[in-house]
Scaffold this motif. Structure first.
Motif, PDB file in Angstrom:
ATOM      1  N   ASN A 132       0.735  -1.215  -0.049  1.00 59.18           N
ATOM      2  CA  ASN A 132       0.052   0.155   0.005  1.00 59.18           C
ATOM      3  C   ASN A 132       0.832   1.302  -0.026  1.00 59.18           C
ATOM      4  O   ASN A 132       1.762   1.198   0.708  1.00 59.18           O
ATOM      5  CB  ASN A 132      -0.703   0.170   1.196  1.00 59.18           C
ATOM      6  CG  ASN A 132      -1.689  -1.038   1.242  1.00 59.18           C
ATOM      7  OD1 ASN A 132      -2.450  -1.485   0.443  1.00 59.18           O
ATOM      8  ND2 ASN A 132      -1.983  -1.894   2.346  1.00 59.18           N
ATOM      9  N   THR A 133       0.507   2.243  -0.741  1.00 54.83           N
ATOM     10  CA  THR A 133       1.197   3.393  -1.017  1.00 54.83           C
ATOM     11  C   THR A 133       0.693   4.408   0.079  1.00 54.83           C
ATOM     12  O   THR A 133      -0.424   4.407   0.220  1.00 54.83           O
ATOM     13  CB  THR A 133       1.492   4.011  -2.393  1.00 54.83           C
ATOM     14  OG1 THR A 133       0.290   4.216  -2.761  1.00 54.83           O
ATOM     15  CG2 THR A 133       2.255   2.812  -3.297  1.00 54.83           C
ATOM     16  N   TYR A 134       1.548   5.234   0.492  1.00 57.93           N
ATOM     17  CA  TYR A 134       1.297   6.526   1.339  1.00 57.93           C
ATOM     18  C   TYR A 134       1.561   7.885   0.623  1.00 57.93           C
ATOM     19  O   TYR A 134       2.732   7.908   0.108  1.00 57.93           O
ATOM     20  CB  TYR A 134       1.830   6.512   2.772  1.00 57.93           C
ATOM     21  CG  TYR A 134       1.305   5.141   3.537  1.00 57.93           C
ATOM     22  CD1 TYR A 134       0.407   5.356   4.377  1.00 57.93           C
ATOM     23  CD2 TYR A 134       1.695   3.973   3.274  1.00 57.93           C
ATOM     24  CE1 TYR A 134      -0.198   4.408   5.055  1.00 57.93           C
ATOM     25  CE2 TYR A 134       1.141   2.678   3.936  1.00 57.93           C
ATOM     26  CZ  TYR A 134       0.249   3.051   5.098  1.00 57.93           C
ATOM     27  OH  TYR A 134      -0.190   1.979   5.661  1.00 57.93           O
ATOM     28  N   THR A 135       0.820   8.785   0.810  1.00 54.35           N
ATOM     29  CA  THR A 135       1.089  10.131   0.171  1.00 54.35           C
ATOM     30  C   THR A 135       1.754  11.026   1.374  1.00 54.35           C
ATOM     31  O   THR A 135       1.169  11.158   2.374  1.00 54.35           O
ATOM     32  CB  THR A 135      -0.129  10.685  -0.288  1.00 54.35           C
ATOM     33  OG1 THR A 135      -1.101   9.867  -1.209  1.00 54.35           O
ATOM     34  CG2 THR A 135      -0.025  12.219  -0.556  1.00 54.35           C
ATOM     35  N   VAL A 136       2.849  11.681   0.951  1.00 51.61           N
ATOM     36  CA  VAL A 136       3.606  12.702   1.570  1.00 51.61           C
ATOM     37  C   VAL A 136       3.030  13.942   1.698  1.00 51.61           C
ATOM     38  O   VAL A 136       2.591  14.523   0.687  1.00 51.61           O
ATOM     39  CB  VAL A 136       4.857  12.724   1.173  1.00 51.61           C
ATOM     40  CG1 VAL A 136       6.069  13.722   2.113  1.00 51.61           C
ATOM     41  CG2 VAL A 136       5.732  11.220   1.243  1.00 51.61           C
ATOM     42  N   TRP A 137       2.712  14.388   2.974  1.00 54.63           N
ATOM     43  CA  TRP A 137       1.942  15.795   3.090  1.00 54.63           C
ATOM     44  C   TRP A 137       2.944  16.873   3.014  1.00 54.63           C
ATOM     45  O   TRP A 137       2.670  17.696   2.178  1.00 54.63           O
ATOM     46  CB  TRP A 137       1.355  15.790   4.545  1.00 54.63           C
ATOM     47  CG  TRP A 137       0.556  17.031   4.650  1.00 54.63           C
ATOM     48  CD1 TRP A 137      -0.124  17.721   3.630  1.00 54.63           C
ATOM     49  CD2 TRP A 137       0.028  17.707   6.001  1.00 54.63           C
ATOM     50  NE1 TRP A 137      -0.876  18.900   4.347  1.00 54.63           N
ATOM     51  CE2 TRP A 137      -0.422  18.734   5.609  1.00 54.63           C
ATOM     52  CE3 TRP A 137       0.446  17.339   7.196  1.00 54.63           C
ATOM     53  CZ2 TRP A 137      -0.909  19.519   6.559  1.00 54.63           C
ATOM     54  CZ3 TRP A 137      -0.097  18.228   8.083  1.00 54.63           C
ATOM     55  CH2 TRP A 137      -0.743  19.296   7.886  1.00 54.63           C
ATOM     56  N   TYR A 138       4.136  16.500   3.712  1.00 56.24           N
ATOM     57  CA  TYR A 138       5.137  17.416   3.483  1.00 56.24           C
ATOM     58  C   TYR A 138       6.746  16.869   4.251  1.00 56.24           C
ATOM     59  O   TYR A 138       6.258  15.847   5.069  1.00 56.24           O
ATOM     60  CB  TYR A 138       4.897  18.908   4.183  1.00 56.24           C
ATOM     61  CG  TYR A 138       4.682  19.049   5.486  1.00 56.24           C
ATOM     62  CD1 TYR A 138       5.895  19.024   6.323  1.00 56.24           C
ATOM     63  CD2 TYR A 138       3.503  18.801   5.961  1.00 56.24           C
ATOM     64  CE1 TYR A 138       5.788  19.446   7.816  1.00 56.24           C
ATOM     65  CE2 TYR A 138       3.527  18.820   7.577  1.00 56.24           C
ATOM     66  CZ  TYR A 138       4.540  19.000   8.333  1.00 56.24           C
ATOM     67  OH  TYR A 138       4.517  19.065   9.901  1.00 56.24           O
ATOM     68  N   THR A 143      10.447  18.374   6.122  1.00 56.33           N
ATOM     69  CA  THR A 143      11.400  19.200   6.320  1.00 56.33           C
ATOM     70  C   THR A 143      12.783  19.217   5.478  1.00 56.33           C
ATOM     71  O   THR A 143      12.899  17.793   4.925  1.00 56.33           O
ATOM     72  CB  THR A 143      11.593  19.304   7.921  1.00 56.33           C
ATOM     73  OG1 THR A 143      12.455  18.045   8.108  1.00 56.33           O
ATOM     74  CG2 THR A 143      10.365  19.282   8.563  1.00 56.33           C
ATOM     75  N   ASN A 144      13.480  20.096   5.287  1.00 52.04           N
ATOM     76  CA  ASN A 144      14.509  20.001   4.766  1.00 52.04           C
ATOM     77  C   ASN A 144      15.513  19.124   5.067  1.00 52.04           C
ATOM     78  O   ASN A 144      16.680  18.841   4.648  1.00 52.04           O
ATOM     79  CB  ASN A 144      15.284  21.224   4.093  1.00 52.04           C
ATOM     80  CG  ASN A 144      15.702  22.140   5.491  1.00 52.04           C
ATOM     81  OD1 ASN A 144      15.265  21.910   6.447  1.00 52.04           O
ATOM     82  ND2 ASN A 144      16.550  23.275   5.132  1.00 52.04           N
ATOM     83  N   LEU A 145      15.563  18.804   6.570  1.00 55.04           N
ATOM     84  CA  LEU A 145      16.402  18.033   7.093  1.00 55.04           C
ATOM     85  C   LEU A 145      16.071  16.600   7.072  1.00 55.04           C
ATOM     86  O   LEU A 145      16.443  15.942   6.173  1.00 55.04           O
ATOM     87  CB  LEU A 145      16.401  18.409   8.845  1.00 55.04           C
ATOM     88  CG  LEU A 145      17.043  19.838   8.875  1.00 55.04           C
ATOM     89  CD1 LEU A 145      17.202  20.274  10.356  1.00 55.04           C
ATOM     90  CD2 LEU A 145      18.512  19.749   8.288  1.00 55.04           C
ATOM     91  N   CYS A 146      14.974  15.928   8.008  1.00 52.09           N
ATOM     92  CA  CYS A 146      14.838  14.618   7.892  1.00 52.09           C
ATOM     93  C   CYS A 146      13.674  13.915   8.227  1.00 52.09           C
ATOM     94  O   CYS A 146      13.251  12.823   8.341  1.00 52.09           O
ATOM     95  CB  CYS A 146      15.689  13.888   8.908  1.00 52.09           C
ATOM     96  SG  CYS A 146      15.604  14.442  10.729  1.00 52.09           S
ATOM     97  N   MET A 147      12.561  14.873   8.206  1.00 48.83           N
ATOM     98  CA  MET A 147      11.270  14.415   8.768  1.00 48.83           C
ATOM     99  C   MET A 147      10.258  14.338   7.783  1.00 48.83           C
ATOM    100  O   MET A 147      10.432  15.253   6.697  1.00 48.83           O
ATOM    101  CB  MET A 147      10.506  15.681   9.902  1.00 48.83           C
ATOM    102  CG  MET A 147       9.337  15.045  10.369  1.00 48.83           C
ATOM    103  SD  MET A 147       8.459  16.140  11.370  1.00 48.83           S
ATOM    104  CE  MET A 147       7.588  17.200  10.504  1.00 48.83           C
ATOM    105  N   ILE A 148       9.464  13.243   7.756  1.00 48.75           N
ATOM    106  CA  ILE A 148       8.691  13.090   6.732  1.00 48.75           C
ATOM    107  C   ILE A 148       7.091  12.967   7.286  1.00 48.75           C
ATOM    108  O   ILE A 148       7.007  12.346   8.481  1.00 48.75           O
ATOM    109  CB  ILE A 148       8.819  11.803   5.823  1.00 48.75           C
ATOM    110  CG1 ILE A 148      10.126  11.965   4.993  1.00 48.75           C
ATOM    111  CG2 ILE A 148       7.604  11.437   4.770  1.00 48.75           C
ATOM    112  CD1 ILE A 148      10.744  10.581   4.446  1.00 48.75           C
ATOM    113  N   LYS A 149       6.152  13.799   7.001  1.00 48.81           N
ATOM    114  CA  LYS A 149       4.826  13.728   7.372  1.00 48.81           C
ATOM    115  C   LYS A 149       3.970  13.149   6.287  1.00 48.81           C
ATOM    116  O   LYS A 149       3.825  13.838   5.249  1.00 48.81           O
ATOM    117  CB  LYS A 149       4.447  15.095   7.824  1.00 48.81           C
ATOM    118  CG  LYS A 149       2.934  15.251   8.504  1.00 48.81           C
ATOM    119  CD  LYS A 149       2.956  15.856   9.751  1.00 48.81           C
ATOM    120  CE  LYS A 149       1.376  15.949  10.371  1.00 48.81           C
ATOM    121  NZ  LYS A 149       0.987  14.997  11.108  1.00 48.81           N
ATOM    122  N   LEU A 150       3.217  12.020   6.571  1.00 44.28           N
ATOM    123  CA  LEU A 150       2.135  11.576   5.840  1.00 44.28           C
ATOM    124  C   LEU A 150       0.771  12.256   5.847  1.00 44.28           C
ATOM    125  O   LEU A 150       0.579  12.896   6.863  1.00 44.28           O
ATOM    126  CB  LEU A 150       2.031  10.111   6.042  1.00 44.28           C
ATOM    127  CG  LEU A 150       3.452   9.358   5.805  1.00 44.28           C
ATOM    128  CD1 LEU A 150       3.195   7.912   6.467  1.00 44.28           C
ATOM    129  CD2 LEU A 150       3.984   9.488   4.623  1.00 44.28           C
TER     130      LEU A 150
END
Length: 160
Positions: free
Chosen positions: A76-82, A84-91
């Motif tokens: 199952n794929t997840y969509t990235v909301w945003y 950060t230019n460092l290391c965080m991914i928010k779905l």
């Protein structure tokens, strides 16, 4: 990460008679910093297993340039909301799971403070009273306990 010429300039060494030892110190210091920080630092495409809590996960090879995909064990794929230019991914979804993240990231150019940290470690090893008896990462790692890691700590991957 650091060239022999940069290290020699940092140490104010002008001749070539210590190049073999300096190269060994440099290779070991770079390996130590990569291992200590849990990162490669070079720009590339990476795939990692990332733990997401409430839809937030952290990758190793920052800065993030592009997230290629985020999938779970059932494909199952997840969509990235945003990101950060460092290391965080928010779905977009607040999932709690370990997901496979493919992304492009890392440094095209090594930051100057990180280079300084590598050179400071080489300098520390170069000036050890008893010297370095081995040239491998294991020998260098045993000497770092007294080394001030504050510069390279800024780049260390920390997981709680």
């Amino acid at each position: 990460m650091v060239t022999l010429t940069e290290l020699k300039n940092h140490l104010a060494i002008q001749d070539d008679k210590h190049d073999l030892r300096l190269n060994a110190l440099l290779r070991g210091a770079i390996a130590f910093v990569k291992s200590y920080c849990g990162r490669q630092f070079t720009y590339g495409t990476y795939t990692e297993q990332v733990e997401f809590v409430n839809g937030v996960g952290f990758i190793n090879e920052s800065p993030i340039d592009e997230v290629v995909s985020v999938v779970d064990s059932m494909d199952n794929t997840y969509t990235v909301w945003y990101t950060t230019n460092l290391c965080m991914i928010k779905l977009e979804t607040k999932t709690n799971d370990i997901l496979t993240v493919a992304y492009k990231g890392g440094y095209n150019t090594i930051p100057e403070d990180l280079k300084l940290g590598v050179m400071q470690y080489c300098e520390y090893m170069w000036n050890k009273p008893m010297g370095v008896h081995g040239t491998g990462e294991a020998e260098l790692r045993t000497y770092y306990e007294d080394f001030d890691t504050s510069v390279i700590d800024l780049y260390k991957v920390v997981r709680t």
